[in-house]
Design an enzyme around this catalytic site. Structure first.
Site, mmCIF file in Angstrom:
data_model
loop_
_atom_site.group_PDB
_atom_site.id
_atom_site.type_symbol
_atom_site.label_atom_id
_atom_site.label_comp_id
_atom_site.label_asym_id
_atom_site.label_seq_id
_atom_site.Cartn_x
_atom_site.Cartn_y
_atom_site.Cartn_z
ATOM 1 N N LYS A 38 0.069 4.237 -0.268
ATOM 2 C CA LYS A 38 -0.603 5.414 0.319
ATOM 3 C C LYS A 38 -0.383 6.637 -0.595
ATOM 4 C CE LYS A 38 -0.239 3.234 4.763
ATOM 5 N NZ LYS A 38 -0.186 3.347 6.212
ATOM 6 N N HIS A 47 -9.671 0.700 5.015
ATOM 7 C CA HIS A 47 -8.378 0.965 5.663
ATOM 8 C C HIS A 47 -8.603 1.933 6.830
ATOM 9 C CE1 HIS A 47 -4.342 2.387 6.429
ATOM 10 N NE2 HIS A 47 -3.916 1.302 5.819
ATOM 11 N N ASN A 92 0.855 -1.186 0.000
ATOM 12 C CA ASN A 92 0.000 0.000 0.000
ATOM 13 C C ASN A 92 0.895 1.242 0.000
ATOM 14 O OD1 ASN A 92 -1.804 2.043 0.556
ATOM 15 N ND2 ASN A 92 -2.343 1.324 2.614
ATOM 16 N N GLU A 95 -5.056 -5.104 10.678
ATOM 17 C CA GLU A 95 -4.061 -4.057 10.881
ATOM 18 C C GLU A 95 -4.376 -3.296 12.167
ATOM 19 O OE1 GLU A 95 -2.161 -2.761 6.889
ATOM 20 O OE2 GLU A 95 -4.028 -1.670 7.110
HETATM 21 P P1 PGA Z 1 2.826 0.439 7.537
HETATM 22 O O1 PGA Z 1 1.379 0.571 6.852
HETATM 23 O O2 PGA Z 1 3.424 -0.853 7.021
HETATM 24 O O3 PGA Z 1 3.584 1.653 7.067
HETATM 25 O O4 PGA Z 1 2.621 0.404 9.001
HETATM 26 C C1 PGA Z 1 0.543 -0.540 6.690
HETATM 27 C C2 PGA Z 1 -0.805 -0.116 6.155
HETATM 28 O O5 PGA Z 1 -1.336 0.896 6.597
HETATM 29 O O6 PGA Z 1 -1.381 -0.792 5.281
#
Ligand code: PGA
Length: 250
Positions: free
Chosen positions: A11, A95, A9, A167
């Site tokens: 983002k 999410h 992801n 998560e």
């Molecule tokens: P992170 O994000 O690995 O940077 O903690 C995971 C996510 O939000 O899918």
């Protein structure tokens, strides 16, 4: 259990140049990651670039969000049909950043999940508790509640074509990772909850762990009985670290 899934992801990160470098690195290294389904989730403007660069590889493409409606007067939104034109086959729904920053509630999450399945794409339903909820001992009820909200609308059999990502909110982007046993406890509870409604689908359901997964933490997490891969944020922005996580899932 069959292949694991490692999903990246991105983002709201990247630029044309950064995407070119990342996709190039993934293209070079993908063949070495066998028996693992790798999926990347670029921001919308880079979907065409991803489709072009990843054609001929086994890396799949997903989107981080989508509009549940088909088309029309939805300023600023992107439809599933549009995403599909760029080779997208996975959609993140629910999410925690969408839930917290954009006030997406269970009903909207369920609508996106259903709409995604209707066009034969696979939703990755994200669930997870906040630190406060964990400290109050509410982890399992929060997580199973988020899943039940989708089951109420889509039915348990819908998990034949869905993935769940656990998560914990306190582990996302913080460098804190749930310990393998903490994660396994929740993954097991998720599978048991789905099994209580849809036993057949629960057996083959992929449940990914997300929250500060790195190449160093991945192997032990992925060795847990109910962890079928990872949803990776920060560590998916460099080809080397994302591919190393893929290797850990073999
Ligand atoms: P992170 O994000 O690995 O940077 O903690 C995971 C996510 O939000 O899918």
């Amino acid at each position: 259990m069959a292949h694991m899934i490692v999903a990246g992801n991105w983002k709201m990160n990247a630029s044309k140049d950064a995407v070119a470098e990342l996709l190039n690195g993934l293209k070079q290294g993908a063949a070495a990651v066998k028996n693992v389904k790798m999926v990347v989730f670029p921001p919308f403007p880079y979907l065409a670039q991803a489709q072009l660069e990843l054609s001929g590889t086994d890396i799949h493409i997903g989107v981080q969000n989508v509009c549940a409606a088909g088309e029309g007067a939805y300023t600023g939104e992107v439809s599933l049909a549009m995403a599909k034109e760029f080779g997208v086959s996975y959609v993140l729904v629910g999410h925690s950043e969408r839930r917290a920053l954009y006030a997406e509630d269970d009903a909207q999450v369920a609508a996106k999940y259903v709409a995604t399945q209707l066009v034969h794409m696979t939703p990755i339903l994200c669930v997870g508790e906040t630190l406060e909820q964990r400290e109050k001992g509410q982890t399992l009820s929060v997580v199973t509640g988020q899943i039940q909200a989708v089951i109420n609308v889509a039915g348990g059999a819908s998990f034949a074509n869905a993935v769940i990502a656990y998560e914990p909110v306190w582990a996302i982007g913080t460098g804190l990772t749930a310990s393998p046993s903490q994660a396994q406890e929740v993954h097991h509870a998720i599978r048991a909850h789905v099994a209580s409604i849809a036993p057949k689908q629960a057996c083959s359901l992929k449940i990914l762990y997300g929250g500060s997964v790195t190449a160093a933490s991945a192997e032990e997490l992925f060795a847990q009985a109910d962890i079928d891969g990872g949803l990776v944020g920060g560590a998916s922005l460099q080809a080397d670290s994302f591919l190393a996580i893929g290797q850990a899932a073999k």
